[in-house]
Design a protein around this motif. Structure first.
Motif, PDB file in Angstrom:
ATOM      1  N   VAL A 164       4.648   3.653   2.874  1.00 25.93           N
ATOM      2  CA  VAL A 164       4.487   2.420   2.104  1.00 25.93           C
ATOM      3  C   VAL A 164       4.450   1.288   3.116  1.00 25.93           C
ATOM      4  O   VAL A 164       5.298   1.216   4.012  1.00 25.93           O
ATOM      5  CB  VAL A 164       5.654   2.225   1.109  1.00 25.93           C
ATOM      6  CG1 VAL A 164       5.495   0.935   0.338  1.00 25.93           C
ATOM      7  CG2 VAL A 164       5.751   3.406   0.149  1.00 25.93           C
ATOM      8  N   THR A 165       3.458   0.387   2.981  1.00 26.87           N
ATOM      9  CA  THR A 165       3.352  -0.690   3.957  1.00 26.87           C
ATOM     10  C   THR A 165       3.127  -2.036   3.276  1.00 26.87           C
ATOM     11  O   THR A 165       2.401  -2.131   2.287  1.00 26.87           O
ATOM     12  CB  THR A 165       2.259  -0.373   5.011  1.00 26.87           C
ATOM     13  OG1 THR A 165       2.342  -1.290   6.080  1.00 26.87           O
ATOM     14  CG2 THR A 165       0.877  -0.386   4.425  1.00 26.87           C
ATOM     15  N   PHE A 166       3.780  -3.044   3.817  1.00 25.03           N
ATOM     16  CA  PHE A 166       3.753  -4.417   3.303  1.00 25.03           C
ATOM     17  C   PHE A 166       3.271  -5.335   4.410  1.00 25.03           C
ATOM     18  O   PHE A 166       3.608  -5.128   5.579  1.00 25.03           O
ATOM     19  CB  PHE A 166       5.169  -4.880   2.924  1.00 25.03           C
ATOM     20  CG  PHE A 166       5.818  -4.064   1.852  1.00 25.03           C
ATOM     21  CD1 PHE A 166       5.836  -4.512   0.548  1.00 25.03           C
ATOM     22  CD2 PHE A 166       6.423  -2.855   2.150  1.00 25.03           C
ATOM     23  CE1 PHE A 166       6.452  -3.773  -0.451  1.00 25.03           C
ATOM     24  CE2 PHE A 166       7.033  -2.103   1.163  1.00 25.03           C
ATOM     25  CZ  PHE A 166       7.048  -2.563  -0.141  1.00 25.03           C
TER      26      PHE A 166
ATOM     27  N   LYS B  42      -2.296   9.856  -7.241  1.00 21.69           N
ATOM     28  CA  LYS B  42      -1.103   9.735  -6.398  1.00 21.69           C
ATOM     29  C   LYS B  42       0.008  10.667  -6.871  1.00 21.69           C
ATOM     30  O   LYS B  42       0.726  11.237  -6.059  1.00 21.69           O
ATOM     31  CB  LYS B  42      -0.639   8.293  -6.268  1.00 21.69           C
ATOM     32  CG  LYS B  42      -0.229   7.577  -7.508  1.00 21.69           C
ATOM     33  CD  LYS B  42       0.103   6.120  -7.182  1.00 21.69           C
ATOM     34  CE  LYS B  42      -0.034   5.182  -8.322  1.00 21.69           C
ATOM     35  NZ  LYS B  42      -1.374   4.922  -8.793  1.00 21.69           N
ATOM     36  N   VAL B  43       0.135  10.852  -8.184  1.00 20.05           N
ATOM     37  CA  VAL B  43       1.144  11.783  -8.702  1.00 20.05           C
ATOM     38  C   VAL B  43       0.811  13.201  -8.250  1.00 20.05           C
ATOM     39  O   VAL B  43       1.688  13.927  -7.758  1.00 20.05           O
ATOM     40  CB  VAL B  43       1.261  11.680 -10.242  1.00 20.05           C
ATOM     41  CG1 VAL B  43       2.008  12.867 -10.813  1.00 20.05           C
ATOM     42  CG2 VAL B  43       1.948  10.378 -10.626  1.00 20.05           C
ATOM     43  N   ARG B  44      -0.437  13.612  -8.389  1.00 27.90           N
ATOM     44  CA  ARG B  44      -0.842  14.961  -7.941  1.00 27.90           C
ATOM     45  C   ARG B  44      -0.538  15.151  -6.456  1.00 27.90           C
ATOM     46  O   ARG B  44      -0.033  16.194  -6.052  1.00 27.90           O
ATOM     47  CB  ARG B  44      -2.332  15.190  -8.197  1.00 27.90           C
ATOM     48  CG  ARG B  44      -2.688  15.425  -9.632  1.00 27.90           C
ATOM     49  CD  ARG B  44      -4.123  15.924  -9.797  1.00 27.90           C
ATOM     50  NE  ARG B  44      -5.126  15.152  -9.066  1.00 27.90           N
ATOM     51  CZ  ARG B  44      -5.716  14.054  -9.526  1.00 27.90           C
ATOM     52  NH1 ARG B  44      -5.389  13.578 -10.721  1.00 27.90           N
ATOM     53  NH2 ARG B  44      -6.636  13.430  -8.805  1.00 27.90           N
TER      54      ARG B  44
ATOM     55  N   PHE C  39       0.837  -1.188   0.000  1.00 26.91           N
ATOM     56  CA  PHE C  39       0.000   0.000   0.000  1.00 26.91           C
ATOM     57  C   PHE C  39       0.873   1.238   0.000  1.00 26.91           C
ATOM     58  O   PHE C  39       1.803   1.343   0.800  1.00 26.91           O
ATOM     59  CB  PHE C  39      -0.930   0.027   1.217  1.00 26.91           C
ATOM     60  CG  PHE C  39      -2.093  -0.900   1.083  1.00 26.91           C
ATOM     61  CD1 PHE C  39      -3.237  -0.509   0.407  1.00 26.91           C
ATOM     62  CD2 PHE C  39      -2.034  -2.177   1.617  1.00 26.91           C
ATOM     63  CE1 PHE C  39      -4.304  -1.376   0.261  1.00 26.91           C
ATOM     64  CE2 PHE C  39      -3.101  -3.050   1.474  1.00 26.91           C
ATOM     65  CZ  PHE C  39      -4.233  -2.650   0.796  1.00 26.91           C
ATOM     66  N   LEU C  40       0.564   2.154  -0.901  1.00 23.62           N
ATOM     67  CA  LEU C  40       1.207   3.459  -0.967  1.00 23.62           C
ATOM     68  C   LEU C  40       0.192   4.458  -0.432  1.00 23.62           C
ATOM     69  O   LEU C  40      -0.935   4.526  -0.932  1.00 23.62           O
ATOM     70  CB  LEU C  40       1.594   3.809  -2.403  1.00 23.62           C
ATOM     71  CG  LEU C  40       2.098   5.231  -2.640  1.00 23.62           C
ATOM     72  CD1 LEU C  40       3.438   5.453  -1.948  1.00 23.62           C
ATOM     73  CD2 LEU C  40       2.223   5.504  -4.131  1.00 23.62           C
ATOM     74  N   ILE C  41       0.599   5.200   0.591  1.00 20.68           N
ATOM     75  CA  ILE C  41      -0.316   6.118   1.262  1.00 20.68           C
ATOM     76  C   ILE C  41       0.207   7.544   1.103  1.00 20.68           C
ATOM     77  O   ILE C  41       1.341   7.839   1.474  1.00 20.68           O
ATOM     78  CB  ILE C  41      -0.465   5.744   2.752  1.00 20.68           C
ATOM     79  CG1 ILE C  41      -0.920   4.285   2.861  1.00 20.68           C
ATOM     80  CG2 ILE C  41      -1.422   6.696   3.461  1.00 20.68           C
ATOM     81  CD1 ILE C  41      -0.671   3.633   4.189  1.00 20.68           C
ATOM     82  N   THR C  42      -0.643   8.381   0.530  1.00 21.00           N
ATOM     83  CA  THR C  42      -0.307   9.783   0.301  1.00 21.00           C
ATOM     84  C   THR C  42      -1.312  10.651   1.055  1.00 21.00           C
ATOM     85  O   THR C  42      -2.313  10.145   1.573  1.00 21.00           O
ATOM     86  CB  THR C  42      -0.373  10.122  -1.199  1.00 21.00           C
ATOM     87  OG1 THR C  42      -1.681   9.790  -1.687  1.00 21.00           O
ATOM     88  CG2 THR C  42       0.676   9.355  -1.991  1.00 21.00           C
TER      89      THR C  42
END
Length: 167
Positions: free
Chosen positions: A74-76, A62-64, A26-29
């Motif tokens: 980031v979580t695994f 996510k880019v914005r 998971f990518l968290i912004t």
């Protein structure tokens, strides 16, 4: 399950193994309202210094959000070892042709029909500065259970060190 005697190098090895054992993370912004947005992503590779790369569309949310606030998480999770890794750090949007060429995979043409030349094809580079981990299979956690806490690594002058626990 105490981490006393475990070295930062050993813990980084556990982190690497956890990251490599799972396909997605998971990518968290953060959005403009400071609310977290999490999405499932597939890391491209893990570099020696723990830098992670991701591929995405230049038009993605996510880019914005990364262009607005570069701090991400980031979580695994690895169920087989009852383990997780959460990394905090900075992300950047990379459009360097050499980096894009180095990482390009032909099966991405379904997403980027113009291929490597696509203006929509960009990379995300994530550089962690703090890593939190637990891994019950490898005894990386604290005891007693009522005070269960993760082990935390911090990068200090380019070197991973075990962070002191606050009582």
């Amino acid at each position: 399950m105490e981490t006393v005697g475990m070295t930062p190098n050993y813990l980084i090895e556990v982190v690497r193994d956890t990251i490599k054992s799972v396909k997605y993370c998971f990518l968290i912004t953060l959005n403009e309202s400071e609310q977290a947005n999490a999405r499932l992503v597939e890391p491209l590779n893990l570099e020696e210094d723990m830098t992670l790369w991701f591929v995405t569309s230049a038009k993605s949310r996510k880019v914005r959000e990364i262009l607005n606030k570069s701090y991400v998480t980031v979580t695994f999770q690895d169920d087989s070892e009852q383990a997780y890794v959460t990394a905090l750090g900075t992300a950047s949007v990379e459009n360097d042709f050499y980096e894009k060429q180095k990482r390009w995979q032909e099966d991405w043409t379904i997403y980027f029909p113009a291929g490597l030349q696509s203006d929509d094809y960009v990379l995300l580079k994530f550089v962690p500065s703090r890593i939190e981990l637990m891994n019950f299979a490898r005894h990386v956690a604290s005891e007693p259970l009522p005070e269960l806490r993760p082990t935390i690594l911090s990068k200090v002058k380019g070197i991973w060190m075990i962070a002191e626990r606050k009582k």
